[in-house]
Design a protein around this motif. Structure first.
Motif, PDB file in Angstrom:
ATOM      1  N   GLU A 122       0.835  -1.205   0.000  1.00  0.00           N
ATOM      2  CA  GLU A 122       0.000   0.000   0.000  1.00  0.00           C
ATOM      3  C   GLU A 122       0.869   1.254   0.000  1.00  0.00           C
ATOM      4  O   GLU A 122       0.593   2.219  -0.726  1.00  0.00           O
ATOM      5  CB  GLU A 122      -0.916   0.010   1.233  1.00  0.00           C
ATOM      6  CG  GLU A 122      -2.022  -1.027   1.197  1.00  0.00           C
ATOM      7  CD  GLU A 122      -2.828  -1.035   2.485  1.00  0.00           C
ATOM      8  OE1 GLU A 122      -2.617  -0.119   3.322  1.00  0.00           O
ATOM      9  OE2 GLU A 122      -3.651  -1.944   2.665  1.00  0.00           O
ATOM     10  N   GLU A 123       1.922   1.236   0.807  1.00  0.00           N
ATOM     11  CA  GLU A 123       2.826   2.382   0.854  1.00  0.00           C
ATOM     12  C   GLU A 123       3.514   2.569  -0.497  1.00  0.00           C
ATOM     13  O   GLU A 123       3.697   3.700  -0.965  1.00  0.00           O
ATOM     14  CB  GLU A 123       3.864   2.181   1.961  1.00  0.00           C
ATOM     15  CG  GLU A 123       3.268   2.241   3.358  1.00  0.00           C
ATOM     16  CD  GLU A 123       4.284   1.955   4.441  1.00  0.00           C
ATOM     17  OE1 GLU A 123       5.460   1.674   4.096  1.00  0.00           O
ATOM     18  OE2 GLU A 123       3.923   1.997   5.627  1.00  0.00           O
ATOM     19  N   ASP A 124       3.915   1.458  -1.120  1.00  0.00           N
ATOM     20  CA  ASP A 124       4.554   1.550  -2.441  1.00  0.00           C
ATOM     21  C   ASP A 124       3.608   2.180  -3.457  1.00  0.00           C
ATOM     22  O   ASP A 124       4.029   2.964  -4.318  1.00  0.00           O
ATOM     23  CB  ASP A 124       4.991   0.170  -2.923  1.00  0.00           C
ATOM     24  CG  ASP A 124       6.246  -0.334  -2.215  1.00  0.00           C
ATOM     25  OD1 ASP A 124       6.892   0.477  -1.527  1.00  0.00           O
ATOM     26  OD2 ASP A 124       6.573  -1.524  -2.353  1.00  0.00           O
ATOM     27  N   SER A 125       2.319   1.832  -3.355  1.00  0.00           N
ATOM     28  CA  SER A 125       1.329   2.424  -4.267  1.00  0.00           C
ATOM     29  C   SER A 125       1.234   3.931  -4.049  1.00  0.00           C
ATOM     30  O   SER A 125       1.119   4.706  -5.003  1.00  0.00           O
ATOM     31  CB  SER A 125      -0.045   1.784  -4.051  1.00  0.00           C
ATOM     32  OG  SER A 125      -0.027   0.424  -4.409  1.00  0.00           O
ATOM     33  N   ASP A 126       1.282   4.342  -2.769  1.00  0.00           N
ATOM     34  CA  ASP A 126       1.260   5.772  -2.463  1.00  0.00           C
ATOM     35  C   ASP A 126       2.482   6.469  -3.057  1.00  0.00           C
ATOM     36  O   ASP A 126       2.389   7.561  -3.616  1.00  0.00           O
ATOM     37  CB  ASP A 126       1.229   6.001  -0.952  1.00  0.00           C
ATOM     38  CG  ASP A 126      -0.104   5.628  -0.330  1.00  0.00           C
ATOM     39  OD1 ASP A 126      -1.105   5.618  -1.064  1.00  0.00           O
ATOM     40  OD2 ASP A 126      -0.139   5.351   0.880  1.00  0.00           O
ATOM     41  N   SER A 182      -1.707   7.804  17.770  1.00  0.00           N
ATOM     42  CA  SER A 182      -2.672   7.060  16.960  1.00  0.00           C
ATOM     43  C   SER A 182      -3.721   7.993  16.361  1.00  0.00           C
ATOM     44  O   SER A 182      -4.110   7.836  15.193  1.00  0.00           O
ATOM     45  CB  SER A 182      -3.339   5.964  17.797  1.00  0.00           C
ATOM     46  OG  SER A 182      -4.025   6.529  18.908  1.00  0.00           O
ATOM     47  N   HIS A 183      -4.177   8.960  17.142  1.00  0.00           N
ATOM     48  CA  HIS A 183      -5.193   9.896  16.641  1.00  0.00           C
ATOM     49  C   HIS A 183      -4.625  10.764  15.512  1.00  0.00           C
ATOM     50  O   HIS A 183      -5.259  10.931  14.469  1.00  0.00           O
ATOM     51  CB  HIS A 183      -5.695  10.787  17.775  1.00  0.00           C
ATOM     52  CG  HIS A 183      -6.681  11.830  17.335  1.00  0.00           C
ATOM     53  ND1 HIS A 183      -7.924  11.508  16.818  1.00  0.00           N
ATOM     54  CD2 HIS A 183      -6.609  13.193  17.306  1.00  0.00           C
ATOM     55  CE1 HIS A 183      -8.570  12.617  16.488  1.00  0.00           C
ATOM     56  NE2 HIS A 183      -7.787  13.657  16.774  1.00  0.00           N
ATOM     57  N   LEU A 184      -3.433  11.308  15.724  1.00  0.00           N
ATOM     58  CA  LEU A 184      -2.823  12.142  14.688  1.00  0.00           C
ATOM     59  C   LEU A 184      -2.548  11.327  13.433  1.00  0.00           C
ATOM     60  O   LEU A 184      -2.807  11.795  12.322  1.00  0.00           O
ATOM     61  CB  LEU A 184      -1.523  12.767  15.207  1.00  0.00           C
ATOM     62  CG  LEU A 184      -0.749  13.613  14.180  1.00  0.00           C
ATOM     63  CD1 LEU A 184      -1.605  14.759  13.660  1.00  0.00           C
ATOM     64  CD2 LEU A 184       0.549  14.140  14.800  1.00  0.00           C
ATOM     65  N   SER A 185      -2.045  10.124  13.608  1.00  0.00           N
ATOM     66  CA  SER A 185      -1.738   9.274  12.457  1.00  0.00           C
ATOM     67  C   SER A 185      -2.982   8.994  11.631  1.00  0.00           C
ATOM     68  O   SER A 185      -2.976   9.121  10.398  1.00  0.00           O
ATOM     69  CB  SER A 185      -1.124   7.950  12.947  1.00  0.00           C
ATOM     70  OG  SER A 185      -0.901   7.076  11.860  1.00  0.00           O
ATOM     71  N   ARG A 186      -4.061   8.622  12.308  1.00  0.00           N
ATOM     72  CA  ARG A 186      -5.310   8.291  11.611  1.00  0.00           C
ATOM     73  C   ARG A 186      -5.890   9.524  10.910  1.00  0.00           C
ATOM     74  O   ARG A 186      -6.283   9.458   9.740  1.00  0.00           O
ATOM     75  CB  ARG A 186      -6.321   7.728  12.607  1.00  0.00           C
ATOM     76  CG  ARG A 186      -7.633   7.276  11.984  1.00  0.00           C
ATOM     77  CD  ARG A 186      -8.519   6.594  13.007  1.00  0.00           C
ATOM     78  NE  ARG A 186      -8.864   7.462  14.123  1.00  0.00           N
ATOM     79  CZ  ARG A 186      -8.351   7.359  15.340  1.00  0.00           C
ATOM     80  NH1 ARG A 186      -7.450   6.424  15.602  1.00  0.00           N
ATOM     81  NH2 ARG A 186      -8.716   8.181  16.307  1.00  0.00           N
ATOM     82  N   LEU A 194      -2.030  10.455   2.794  1.00  0.00           N
ATOM     83  CA  LEU A 194      -0.676   9.960   3.049  1.00  0.00           C
ATOM     84  C   LEU A 194      -0.499   9.775   4.545  1.00  0.00           C
ATOM     85  O   LEU A 194      -1.092  10.502   5.339  1.00  0.00           O
ATOM     86  CB  LEU A 194       0.372  10.965   2.558  1.00  0.00           C
ATOM     87  CG  LEU A 194       0.399  11.286   1.073  1.00  0.00           C
ATOM     88  CD1 LEU A 194       1.325  12.474   0.833  1.00  0.00           C
ATOM     89  CD2 LEU A 194       0.852  10.083   0.278  1.00  0.00           C
ATOM     90  N   ASN A 195       0.327   8.789   4.922  1.00  0.00           N
ATOM     91  CA  ASN A 195       0.622   8.722   6.344  1.00  0.00           C
ATOM     92  C   ASN A 195       1.670   9.785   6.685  1.00  0.00           C
ATOM     93  O   ASN A 195       2.301  10.382   5.808  1.00  0.00           O
ATOM     94  CB  ASN A 195       1.039   7.310   6.780  1.00  0.00           C
ATOM     95  CG  ASN A 195       2.400   6.883   6.254  1.00  0.00           C
ATOM     96  OD1 ASN A 195       3.350   7.665   6.210  1.00  0.00           O
ATOM     97  ND2 ASN A 195       2.507   5.616   5.861  1.00  0.00           N
ATOM     98  N   PHE A 196       1.845  10.035   7.956  1.00  0.00           N
ATOM     99  CA  PHE A 196       2.685  11.147   8.404  1.00  0.00           C
ATOM    100  C   PHE A 196       4.118  11.007   7.893  1.00  0.00           C
ATOM    101  O   PHE A 196       4.714  11.975   7.405  1.00  0.00           O
ATOM    102  CB  PHE A 196       2.674  11.225   9.932  1.00  0.00           C
ATOM    103  CG  PHE A 196       3.410  12.412  10.488  1.00  0.00           C
ATOM    104  CD1 PHE A 196       2.768  13.621  10.690  1.00  0.00           C
ATOM    105  CD2 PHE A 196       4.761  12.319  10.801  1.00  0.00           C
ATOM    106  CE1 PHE A 196       3.449  14.724  11.185  1.00  0.00           C
ATOM    107  CE2 PHE A 196       5.459  13.414  11.299  1.00  0.00           C
ATOM    108  CZ  PHE A 196       4.796  14.625  11.488  1.00  0.00           C
ATOM    109  N   LEU A 197       4.687   9.803   7.997  1.00  0.00           N
ATOM    110  CA  LEU A 197       6.070   9.604   7.581  1.00  0.00           C
ATOM    111  C   LEU A 197       6.236   9.810   6.084  1.00  0.00           C
ATOM    112  O   LEU A 197       7.230  10.394   5.635  1.00  0.00           O
ATOM    113  CB  LEU A 197       6.552   8.210   7.977  1.00  0.00           C
ATOM    114  CG  LEU A 197       7.999   7.873   7.604  1.00  0.00           C
ATOM    115  CD1 LEU A 197       8.972   8.850   8.261  1.00  0.00           C
ATOM    116  CD2 LEU A 197       8.346   6.438   7.979  1.00  0.00           C
ATOM    117  N   GLN A 198       5.265   9.360   5.291  1.00  0.00           N
ATOM    118  CA  GLN A 198       5.347   9.565   3.848  1.00  0.00           C
ATOM    119  C   GLN A 198       5.352  11.048   3.511  1.00  0.00           C
ATOM    120  O   GLN A 198       6.121  11.506   2.658  1.00  0.00           O
ATOM    121  CB  GLN A 198       4.174   8.867   3.153  1.00  0.00           C
ATOM    122  CG  GLN A 198       4.274   7.352   3.124  1.00  0.00           C
ATOM    123  CD  GLN A 198       2.996   6.706   2.647  1.00  0.00           C
ATOM    124  OE1 GLN A 198       1.904   7.249   2.814  1.00  0.00           O
ATOM    125  NE2 GLN A 198       3.107   5.525   2.064  1.00  0.00           N
TER     126      GLN A 198
END
Length: 256
Positions: A122-126, A182-186, A194-198
Motif C-alpha cells: 500500500e505504501e509503495d502504491s502511495d 494514533s489519533h494524529l496518524s489516523r 498519506l501517512n505522516f512519515l510519507q
C-alpha cells in the motif's frame, strides 16, 4: 516484487528454526541476512538496508530496540519473551509493526509478515502515485497539500515545515500538538491520503531537490540538512519518489 528481510536473534536454535521454517518465498520475502547479536545486526542492517527487520529485544552487544534506533528501519517486527510495557512503548515509538511474544508460533509470525507485506505494498502504491505528481516548477517537486482546511492537520504540516531538518517524526509532532500518536496518524492519513512519515519524507525530498541547486553542497550535507539520518537512507527514500538516486538526479538536472 520481493521484499528483503534481516533476522536478528541470539539463540542459534531459534534463529535456525525461523530461517528454515518460515515460507519466505510464499510471503514475497527474501531473507538476506541473519545475525546473532545487536552489533552484528546493526552492521548488517546498515549494509543491506532491508525492507523488514525481525529482531529479539534482549541481544548481546546492544539490545534490539537500541539497534533499531541506530539504524534507518522502516518496518520491524519484535520477538520477545518479555511483556515489559516500557519495551512495548519504545517499540511503538520506533514504528515497530508488531510485538510478538516468544515462543513464537510459525503461523502467527507468517500471518504478521503477510499483513506487513500488504502494508508495504500500500505504501509503495502511495509512493508511485506521488512520483507521478509534479508541480509546474522547473525542478521536479512532489505536489503536497499545504492547507487542507483541518486545523489539526494544518498545524501538523506547519510542524513539518518548521522541523523537517531535525530528527523528528510522528511522536514529536503528536507531543507538540497535544494529541495521541494514533489519533494524529489516523487523522493525517484520512485528510491528506498519506501517512505522516510519507508526507514528512516527501517534504524532505522536495527540500533536498532545492538544495541540489547549490553545487557547493555534497549529497551527505544535503541529507543532513533535510533531516535524513544517513546518506544511504536519504538515497533509499529519494529513489522511492524519483526513481533514481540523489546523485543520478543531480547529474540529470545539473543545468538548473
Amino acid at each position: 516484487m520481493s521484499y528483503t528481510v534481516v533476522l536478528v536473534e541470539d539463540e542459534k536454535i531459534v534463529r535456525d528454526e525461523l530461517v528454515e521454517s518460515i515460507n519466505w518465498d510464499k510471503l514475497g520475502l527474501h531473507l538476506v541476512g541473519a545475525a546473532g547479536d545487536g552489533l552484528e545486526g546493526e552492521a548488517m542492517i546498515k549494509k543491506l538496508e532491508p525492507d523488514i527487520v525481525i529482531t529479539d529485544i534482549r541481544l548481546p552487544g546492544i539490545d534490539g530496540l537500541e539497534m533499531l534506533a541506530r539504524c534507518s528501519v522502516d518496518h520491524a517486527v519484535i520477538l520477545s519473551g518479555h511483556t515489559d510495557f516500557s519495551y512495548m512503548k519504545t517499540a511503538i515509538r520506533l514504528g515497530v509493526f508488531d510485538y510478538l511474544l516468544k515462543p513464537v508460533d510459525d503461523d502467527e509470525l507468517e500471518q504478521t509478515l503477510f499483513k506487513l507485506v500488504q502494508r508495504i505494498k500500500e505504501e509503495d502504491s502511495d509512493y508511485e502515485r506521488l512520483k507521478k505528481t509534479r508541480t509546474p516548477s522547473g525542478a521536479e517537486l512532489i505536489a503536497l497539500p499545504h492547507a487542507v482546511n483541518n486545523h489539526v492537520v494544518d498545524n501538523a504540516i506547519g510542524f513539518i515545515a518548521t522541523n523537517y531538518g531535525k530528527p523528528v517524526g510522528l511522536q514529536e509532532a503528536a507531543q507538540f500538538l497535544g494529541l495521541s500518536e494514533s489519533h494524529l496518524s489516523r487523522l493525517f492519513k484520512e485528510v491528506t491520503g498519506l501517512n505522516f512519515l510519507q508526507y514528512l519524507n516527501a517534504w524532505r525530498v522536495n527540500k533536498s531537490i532545492d538544495l541540489m541547486k547549490d553545487p557547493k553542497l555534497n549529497i551527505g550535507e544535503i541529507a543532513t540538512q533535510c533531516g535524513f539520518p544517513t546518506p544511504g537512507y536519504f538515497a533509499k527514500i529519494f529513489k522511492r519518489f524519483a526513481g533514481v538516486t540523489p546523485t543520478q538526479y543531480r547529474d540529470e538536472h545539473s543545468a538548473f
